[in-house]
Design an enzyme around this catalytic site. Sequence first.
Site, mmCIF file in Angstrom:
data_model
loop_
_atom_site.group_PDB
_atom_site.id
_atom_site.type_symbol
_atom_site.label_atom_id
_atom_site.label_comp_id
_atom_site.label_asym_id
_atom_site.label_seq_id
_atom_site.Cartn_x
_atom_site.Cartn_y
_atom_site.Cartn_z
ATOM 1 C CB SER A 26 6.490 4.729 -10.459
ATOM 2 O OG SER A 26 6.859 3.793 -9.480
ATOM 3 C CE1 TYR A 43 -0.759 1.545 -6.526
ATOM 4 C CE2 TYR A 43 0.810 2.140 -4.798
ATOM 5 C CZ TYR A 43 0.145 2.442 -5.972
ATOM 6 O OH TYR A 43 0.391 3.636 -6.607
ATOM 7 C CE LYS A 80 1.776 2.217 -9.383
ATOM 8 N NZ LYS A 80 1.436 2.623 -10.770
#
Length: 296
Positions: free
Chosen positions: A138, A152, A156
């Site tokens: 992560s 993005y 995560k």
Amino acid sequence: MPISENRLWFVTGASRGLGRAFAEAALRSGDQVVATVRRADALTDLAYEWGDRLIRRELDVTDRAAVTELVDDVADTVGTPDIVVNNAGYGLVGATEEISEAEARAQFDTNFFGALWVTQAVLPHLRTAGQGRIVQVSSVGAVGAMEFFGLYNATKWALEGFSVALAQEVAPHGIGVHLLELGGFATDWFGRSMRFAEENGAYDELREGIFAAPRYPDLSDANPAEQGEDATDAPPSIAAESLLELLELTDPPLRWVAGPGAKDMVRMALEARRDDYEKDPGFTWPSGSTSTETTA
């Protein structure tokens, strides 16, 4: 509890950067590694050095059927992995308005669904074995978010969301789950692997403040190995050593923070979230909830 010696690792996205560093660290520790790559000729130097302790397999993690087929084959021919590292991923930069549908779906297909498909494929084998670790690579961007990195960050955050639930689901089966929240490392993530949306002029001024230019930078020739003396990113080997440290803990945490300034970034993100919640007069932050720093 720490898992046994002579472990078998399954590492995705292992051809370079963090994935390669995880594979190398495992090999140096005396373990065996199944490294998935996109090209058959990747990791040739490591294969020459480590022989049959490194098993290279081609894999596109966005192809769920291919993931399941490969994981099943590895379990049948090599063995059930002790440590599964979902590392495959890339960065996408663009204001929310700039991101195309194709770019958004491709980002989630690799960063989120790729990890989900691998996780689903390995779980039957890990449950049968009654042990194993799943490591989700992560980012500190899963705790906060930054302009132009929203998609993005979203992948995560999604990765962490299902992994927190997963950890509770599989703990009774002897399986551990860990979120490796990384700061900046000298890899192709912010280089040749980075992808950029098409600029919208409405965000030029904001882009200037973030990237010191109204246009996104050209990183096609960037080489993380040639950073200057003032570079703050650490070599990927530091992340790999931190992961090894985590795996040796008797009672390892779900989240593990590593990288230059990473703990400070997480702390600031959590403080900003707390401050935002407290703008609601009806919300009371839990009393006595002083944070303690996780060693990484």
